[in-house]
Design a protein around this motif. Structure first.
Motif: not given
Length: 109
Positions: A36-44
């Motif tokens: 799945y696409p990484l949501r950088i502001t929420k997942d990282v």
């Protein structure tokens, strides 16, 4: 992680930048969940901020600093990793994705 660090160093970034470690962890996170696409502001940013006892804003800023260093000092290498000539400096999310994809296709094995 050794190959991740090696790639980041080849881009001209050393561990003197705090973003060096943040970027390495972001790449690892991206490679561990390619479905799945990484949501950088929420997942990282939030998990890294907790891990390093920082804030998501600081994580974002420090990764952006690393992107700026790579863009200004090693654009040819960045173009090679991207697979095409970049016409603009990549965002943090694009940068993490490019490096993760490059490693998964070429060096991670």
């Amino acid at each position: 992680m050794r190959k991740v660090y090696h790639l980041i160093r080849r881009m001209g970034v050393t561990s003197k930048y705090k973003g060096y470690y943040f970027l390495a962890d972001a790449i690892k996170m991206s490679m561990e969940s390619p479905e799945y696409p990484l949501r950088i502001t929420k997942d990282v940013y939030p998990p890294l901020a907790r891990k390093y006892k920082s804030t998501p804003n600081n994580i974002e800023h420090d990764i952006r600093t690393v992107v700026n260093v790579c863009w200004s000092s090693n654009k040819d290498q960045l173009d090679r990793i991207a697979g095409y000539t970049l016409s603009y400096k990549p965002t943090n999310s694009e940068f993490v994705d490019m490096l993760a994809y490059y490693l998964s296709e070429n060096e991670w094995k």
